[in-house]
Design a protein around this motif. Structure first.
Motif, PDB file in Angstrom:
ATOM      1  N   LEU A 191       0.754  -1.326  -0.002  1.00 61.74           N
ATOM      2  CA  LEU A 191      -0.115   0.005   0.012  1.00 61.74           C
ATOM      3  C   LEU A 191       0.782   1.229   0.017  1.00 61.74           C
ATOM      4  O   LEU A 191       0.661   2.149  -0.803  1.00 61.74           O
ATOM      5  CB  LEU A 191      -0.872  -0.043   1.169  1.00 61.74           C
ATOM      6  N   PHE A 192       2.032   1.365   0.753  1.00 62.47           N
ATOM      7  CA  PHE A 192       3.019   2.406   0.854  1.00 62.47           C
ATOM      8  C   PHE A 192       3.507   2.597  -0.594  1.00 62.47           C
ATOM      9  O   PHE A 192       3.945   3.787  -1.134  1.00 62.47           O
ATOM     10  CB  PHE A 192       3.746   2.523   2.007  1.00 62.47           C
ATOM     11  N   THR A 193       3.841   1.499  -1.369  1.00 61.47           N
ATOM     12  CA  THR A 193       4.664   1.721  -2.445  1.00 61.47           C
ATOM     13  C   THR A 193       3.672   2.114  -3.700  1.00 61.47           C
ATOM     14  O   THR A 193       4.009   2.967  -4.258  1.00 61.47           O
ATOM     15  CB  THR A 193       4.913   0.107  -3.051  1.00 61.47           C
ATOM     16  N   HIS A 194       2.217   2.066  -3.514  1.00 59.54           N
ATOM     17  CA  HIS A 194       1.011   2.379  -4.083  1.00 59.54           C
ATOM     18  C   HIS A 194       1.238   3.812  -4.010  1.00 59.54           C
ATOM     19  O   HIS A 194       1.061   4.795  -4.870  1.00 59.54           O
ATOM     20  CB  HIS A 194      -0.293   1.822  -3.911  1.00 59.54           C
ATOM     21  N   LEU A 195       1.229   4.335  -2.511  1.00 60.26           N
ATOM     22  CA  LEU A 195       0.993   5.705  -2.215  1.00 60.26           C
ATOM     23  C   LEU A 195       2.208   6.569  -2.769  1.00 60.26           C
ATOM     24  O   LEU A 195       2.091   7.695  -3.294  1.00 60.26           O
ATOM     25  CB  LEU A 195       0.721   5.745  -0.765  1.00 60.26           C
ATOM     26  N   GLU A 196       3.446   6.031  -2.560  1.00 56.10           N
ATOM     27  CA  GLU A 196       4.534   6.792  -3.325  1.00 56.10           C
ATOM     28  C   GLU A 196       4.382   6.939  -4.779  1.00 56.10           C
ATOM     29  O   GLU A 196       4.750   7.934  -5.299  1.00 56.10           O
ATOM     30  CB  GLU A 196       5.680   6.113  -2.898  1.00 56.10           C
TER      31      GLU A 196
END
Length: 500
Positions: A191-196
């Motif tokens: 999810l954090f990869t997606h957000l970045e």
């Protein structure tokens, strides 16, 4: 603080599953919103969300006996079980949407199909389980649940647990194949990869030191860059505190009246873990029992198949314990420094009320490995000490607050505290936490962005087809969503190949 600050729309404190989920929801309904994330540790999902710090259960009440209470007349109250199950369905729908939209890839890296079972012994417990099965199996959310009190059938279901077992009292289990094992650490990182990728600025090794409300109602934060040893100043219209056990201290720093008189009680945990392939291959389920008398709900014993980094292992526990730390990487002064003049009476009342719990936790801390192995042998009679190692799980901080049940009531569950104007919200508490993260974050959005909800509703319904609909009143919808989410998340009712 106000003379030199960087302006943004939203600040998320903590890079765990809750901040990841809230950020992902906001980026879908308001793609132009400017979001920053600040995390004290080196990466995402390193505390409570980490795969080695929780049981990885997709909590849906399929096996957790503490979500169904026996009433004085012998009936079973399944209201909480239904609520938790529906909330987990919401999470699966959102994850499916992200996978179908190519925003998350390789779902098998964070979720696996795994039977969920409940196991009890003794005539009274078997009667309870049978009544629980009858109450749940008539509900479309629990379709496909089986019950057996035949030892031969149980040998088929759970050979490792039944091997070498002396059957000297009634024994029974329920089994449902639609359960899951979730690697919340992997999900959080994805999810954090997606957000970045969506231009969310994620700052690791950054610690929030202070926060205060500005004259215009926004929030000013003093943040320490731990790597460069320098201070930064940021301002945001909305702040979410999703820092696990660290949320209570940050909530107190905000000074909002809604956070006053709130306290926290830390509970630590340990798991016994087995990686030995010939043992791991004999068990394929999450099997939950009943908690010992006096134990907190999070200490329900269970033997779980886990899938971490494509490797299968077995977890047994958790063994509860006491540590004054609020985070695994926290300070021994966390509990002491959380006591303030405005929550002193609440905390003192909780201390008096929960002396038996405190004694239980301390007794758990004092257990030797061999004593823990004896507890495991109630599940796995042939368990050998050399095949199992102890792993320290994450810290949990149970909420203490004044309720209609009196001052200093210990709350078991997840709780959102938000300011009256919706400019700040904090997530406190523990299980079922991560499993219900999407429902919990939708609640945060409703509380804190009330003027936007109508505008965002069409997108909510696109991402979460059951949004605003009673699933219980639409059994066909339950079946449709079960089918579609299983397909999207690559969930199949089959035992995967084990990797040594």
């Amino acid at each position: 603080m106000s003379n030199k600050h960087q302006q943004t729309d939203v600040i998320l404190i903590g890079a765990g599953i809750m901040s990841a989920t809230l950020g992902a929801l906001l980026k879908q309904v308001a793609p132009n919103m400017n979001i920053k994330v600040f995390e004290r540790l080196e990466g995402a999902g390193e505390e409570s969300s980490n795969e080695w710090n929780n049981a990885g259960t997709g909590h849906s009440s399929l096996c957790e006996l503490n979500y169904t209470n026996e009433m004085p007349d012998g009936s079973i109250d399944i209201a909480k079980a239904i609520k938790v199950n529906e909330e987990y369905q919401v999470s699966k729908q959102f994850w499916s949407y992200l996978v179908d939209s190519n925003l998350l890839r390789n779902p098998q890296e964070f979720i696996m199909s795994l039977p969920h079972m409940s196991l009890v012994q003794g005539e009274k417990n078997v009667t309870f389980l049978k009544n629980r099965f009858k109450a749940l199996s008539n509900n479309p959310l629990f379709e496909g649940m089986d019950f057996s009190d035949d030892p031969e059938k149980l040998k088929e279901w759970i050979p490792l647990i039944m091997n070498g077992r002396t059957i000297d009292q009634p024994i029974a289990a329920t089994k449902i194949d639609s359960g899951t094992d979730v690697n919340f650490g992997a999900l959080t990182r994805k999810l954090f990869t997606h957000l970045e990728n969506e231009d969310v600025a994620v700052h690791y090794k950054h610690q929030v030191d202070e926060m205060k409300r500005a004259d215009d109602g926004s929030w000013e934060l003093k943040i320490r860059d731990l790597e460069q040893d320098r201070l930064e100043y940021h301002r945001a219209k909305f702040v979410f505190i999703g820092a696990g056990g660290g949320s209570l201290h940050l909530l107190q720093k905000s000074g909002i009246p809604e956070g006053k008189s709130i306290g926290g009680f830390p509970v630590s945990g340990l798991f016994l873990v087995c990686h030995k392939k010939e043992i791991v291959e004999q068990h394929y389920a999450k099997v939950y029992g009943k908690a010992p008398v006096g134990a907190p709900p999070m200490s329900v014993p269970h033997l779980d198949t886990r899938f971490i980094d494509n490797k299968a292992s077995l977890f047994f526990g958790p063994f509860a314990g006491f540590s004054p730390k609020f985070l695994k990487t926290g300070s021994n002064l966390d509990l002491v420094t959380s006591v303030k003049p405005n929550n002193l009476i609440t905390m003192a009342a909780a201390g008096v009320k929960n002396m038996s719990l405190t004694k239980y936790l301390i007794s758990e801390v004092m257990l030797s490995k061999e004593q823990r192995m004896e507890a495991l042998r109630e599940f796995v009679p042939d368990a050998k000490s050399e095949d199992w190692e102890l792993v320290t799980a994450g810290q949990r901080v149970q909420v203490i607050k004044d309720t209609e049940n009196g001052k200093g009531t210990l709350q078991f569950g997840t709780e959102v505290i938000s300011s009256a104007d919706g400019s700040i919200a904090a997530l406190l508490g523990a299980s079922p936490g991560a499993s219900t993260s999407v429902s919990v974050m939708l609640e945060v959005l409703k509380r804190c962005f009330p003027n936007k909800i109508k505008e965002w509703e069409p997108k909510f319904k696109e991402m979460i087809p059951s949004y605003g609909i009673s699933m219980l009143e639409n059994p066909e919808l339950i079946r449709e969503l079960e089918h579609s989410t299983r397909k999207s998340l690559s969930l199949e009712h089959k035992k995967p190949e084990y990797t040594a």
